[in-house]
Design a protein around this motif. Structure first.
Motif, short mmCIF file in Angstrom:
data_model
loop_
_atom_site.label_atom_id
_atom_site.label_comp_id
_atom_site.label_asym_id
_atom_site.label_seq_id
_atom_site.Cartn_x
_atom_site.Cartn_y
_atom_site.Cartn_z
N ILE A 96 0.82 -1.21 0.00
CA ILE A 96 0.00 0.00 0.00
C ILE A 96 0.86 1.27 0.00
CG2 ILE A 96 -1.63 1.35 1.39
CD1 ILE A 96 -2.93 -1.35 2.16
N PHE A 97 1.88 1.31 0.84
CA PHE A 97 2.62 2.56 1.02
C PHE A 97 3.87 2.70 0.16
CE2 PHE A 97 0.13 2.10 4.91
CZ PHE A 97 -0.52 3.32 4.90
N PHE A 98 4.45 1.61 -0.28
CA PHE A 98 5.67 1.72 -1.07
C PHE A 98 5.45 1.39 -2.54
CE2 PHE A 98 7.07 1.10 3.28
CZ PHE A 98 7.95 2.15 3.42
N GLU A 99 4.57 0.44 -2.82
CA GLU A 99 4.26 0.11 -4.21
C GLU A 99 3.02 0.86 -4.70
OE1 GLU A 99 3.89 -4.16 -4.12
OE2 GLU A 99 6.04 -4.45 -4.23
N GLU A 100 2.37 1.58 -3.80
CA GLU A 100 1.18 2.39 -4.09
C GLU A 100 0.06 1.57 -4.73
OE1 GLU A 100 2.41 5.87 -6.22
OE2 GLU A 100 3.69 6.54 -4.58
N LYS A 101 -0.11 0.35 -4.25
CA LYS A 101 -1.20 -0.49 -4.74
C LYS A 101 -2.48 -0.14 -3.99
CE LYS A 101 1.57 -4.46 -6.07
NZ LYS A 101 1.81 -5.89 -5.87
N THR A 102 -3.60 -0.37 -4.64
CA THR A 102 -4.88 -0.18 -3.96
C THR A 102 -5.14 -1.40 -3.10
OG1 THR A 102 -6.17 -1.23 -5.72
CG2 THR A 102 -5.78 1.16 -5.91
N GLU A 103 -6.06 -1.24 -2.16
CA GLU A 103 -6.41 -2.38 -1.31
C GLU A 103 -6.98 -3.51 -2.15
OE1 GLU A 103 -8.88 -1.06 1.93
OE2 GLU A 103 -7.34 0.31 2.67
N LYS A 104 -7.71 -3.16 -3.18
CA LYS A 104 -8.31 -4.16 -4.06
C LYS A 104 -7.23 -4.95 -4.80
CE LYS A 104 -11.99 -4.53 -7.47
NZ LYS A 104 -12.96 -3.80 -8.29
N GLU A 105 -6.22 -4.24 -5.33
CA GLU A 105 -5.11 -4.92 -6.02
C GLU A 105 -4.35 -5.83 -5.08
OE1 GLU A 105 -3.85 -1.51 -9.29
OE2 GLU A 105 -3.02 -1.41 -7.27
N LEU A 106 -4.10 -5.34 -3.89
CA LEU A 106 -3.37 -6.11 -2.89
C LEU A 106 -4.17 -7.33 -2.44
CD1 LEU A 106 -0.62 -5.86 -1.61
CD2 LEU A 106 -1.64 -4.60 0.25
N ALA A 107 -5.48 -7.16 -2.30
CA ALA A 107 -6.34 -8.27 -1.90
C ALA A 107 -6.27 -9.39 -2.93
CB ALA A 107 -7.78 -7.77 -1.75
N LYS A 108 -6.28 -9.02 -4.19
CA LYS A 108 -6.19 -10.02 -5.25
C LYS A 108 -4.87 -10.76 -5.19
CE LYS A 108 -6.93 -10.44 -10.22
NZ LYS A 108 -7.19 -9.71 -11.48
N GLN A 109 -3.78 -10.01 -4.97
CA GLN A 109 -2.45 -10.60 -4.88
C GLN A 109 -2.34 -11.55 -3.69
OE1 GLN A 109 0.75 -7.71 -4.80
NE2 GLN A 109 2.09 -9.14 -3.76
N LEU A 110 -2.90 -11.15 -2.54
CA LEU A 110 -2.79 -11.96 -1.32
C LEU A 110 -3.92 -12.96 -1.16
CD1 LEU A 110 -1.75 -9.11 1.15
CD2 LEU A 110 -0.27 -10.81 0.08
N GLN A 111 -4.83 -12.97 -2.11
CA GLN A 111 -5.99 -13.85 -2.09
C GLN A 111 -6.84 -13.65 -0.84
OE1 GLN A 111 -4.21 -17.71 -2.71
NE2 GLN A 111 -4.08 -17.40 -4.92
N LEU A 112 -7.13 -12.37 -0.58
CA LEU A 112 -7.99 -11.96 0.53
C LEU A 112 -9.07 -11.05 -0.04
CD1 LEU A 112 -5.21 -10.87 3.05
CD2 LEU A 112 -6.60 -12.93 3.23
N SER A 113 -10.06 -10.72 0.77
CA SER A 113 -11.05 -9.74 0.34
C SER A 113 -10.48 -8.35 0.57
CB SER A 113 -12.35 -9.92 1.12
OG SER A 113 -12.16 -9.57 2.47
N ALA A 114 -10.98 -7.38 -0.19
CA ALA A 114 -10.50 -6.00 -0.05
C ALA A 114 -10.81 -5.47 1.35
CB ALA A 114 -11.12 -5.10 -1.12
N SER A 115 -11.95 -5.85 1.88
CA SER A 115 -12.30 -5.38 3.23
C SER A 115 -11.35 -5.98 4.28
CB SER A 115 -13.75 -5.71 3.55
OG SER A 115 -13.97 -7.10 3.50
N ALA A 116 -10.90 -7.23 4.05
CA ALA A 116 -9.96 -7.85 4.99
C ALA A 116 -8.62 -7.11 4.95
CB ALA A 116 -9.75 -9.32 4.65
N VAL A 117 -8.19 -6.74 3.77
CA VAL A 117 -6.94 -5.99 3.63
C VAL A 117 -7.07 -4.64 4.34
CG1 VAL A 117 -5.38 -4.83 2.01
CG2 VAL A 117 -6.18 -7.14 1.52
N GLY A 118 -8.19 -3.95 4.14
CA GLY A 118 -8.42 -2.66 4.78
C GLY A 118 -8.45 -2.79 6.30
N TYR A 119 -9.12 -3.82 6.79
CA TYR A 119 -9.22 -4.06 8.23
C TYR A 119 -7.84 -4.33 8.82
CZ TYR A 119 -10.45 -6.39 12.60
OH TYR A 119 -10.54 -6.74 13.92
N ARG A 120 -7.06 -5.18 8.15
CA ARG A 120 -5.72 -5.49 8.64
C ARG A 120 -4.80 -4.28 8.59
NH1 ARG A 120 -4.89 -11.62 6.25
NH2 ARG A 120 -6.71 -12.47 7.33
N LYS A 121 -4.93 -3.50 7.50
CA LYS A 121 -4.11 -2.29 7.37
C LYS A 121 -4.37 -1.35 8.54
CE LYS A 121 -5.34 1.32 5.13
NZ LYS A 121 -5.82 2.28 4.16
N ARG A 122 -5.65 -1.13 8.86
CA ARG A 122 -5.99 -0.24 9.98
C ARG A 122 -5.42 -0.77 11.29
NH1 ARG A 122 -10.44 0.03 6.88
NH2 ARG A 122 -11.61 -1.53 8.02
#
Length: 137
Positions: A96-122
């Motif tokens: 999120i902070f160094f590669e400037e990926k969106t939570e949605k892009e990161l979720a796809k890469q990590l095979q998680l939901s976007a909301s899970a990525v957002g929750y974990r990020k927070r």
């Protein structure tokens, strides 16, 4: 009918009215901006004549040594805090902070939901904030 020309590399070239008009509008705009900026430029001589010292002029641009040391300490501590994160937490923060990926892009890469990525990020950011806050107590 009037003929419109522009001088290009010392040669007069006929152009349509639209091109002529656009060229001179841009030319006039540049002149306006140059005059406007000239009103806000000050020379060292002007300051000396006004009795303003060079130290006063440069005061805002000089960063105190203490601020630089403090900044380095904060960066070092933040790196230590980041080293404590799990591999998945690091991937989220780095993505999120160094590669400037969106939570949605990161979720796809990590095979998680976007909301899970957002929750974990927070949660990760809250934990990092607490660690940094505790460091300065």
């Amino acid at each position: 009918m009037r003929e419109y020309t522009l001088i290009v590399k010392g040669e007069r070239i006929p152009v349509p009215y639209d091109v002529y008009k656009a060229y001179y509008q841009e030319y006039e705009h540049e002149r306006y901006l140059k005059n406007k900026s000239a009103k806000h430029e000050y020379s060292l001589e002007q300051f000396i004549e006004a009795g303003v010292s060079i130290e006063y002029i440069c005061q805002d641009t000089i960063t105190p040594v203490e601020d630089e040391v403090l900044k380095e300490e904060q960066i070092t501590h933040l790196r230590q805090c980041l080293d404590k994160l799990t591999l998945e937490e690091r991937k989220i923060i780095y993505g999120i902070f160094f590669e400037e990926k969106t939570e949605k892009e990161l979720a796809k890469q990590l095979q998680l939901s976007a909301s899970a990525v957002g929750y974990r990020k927070r949660n990760i950011l809250k934990a990092l904030f607490q660690e940094m806050k505790n460091y300065y107590k």
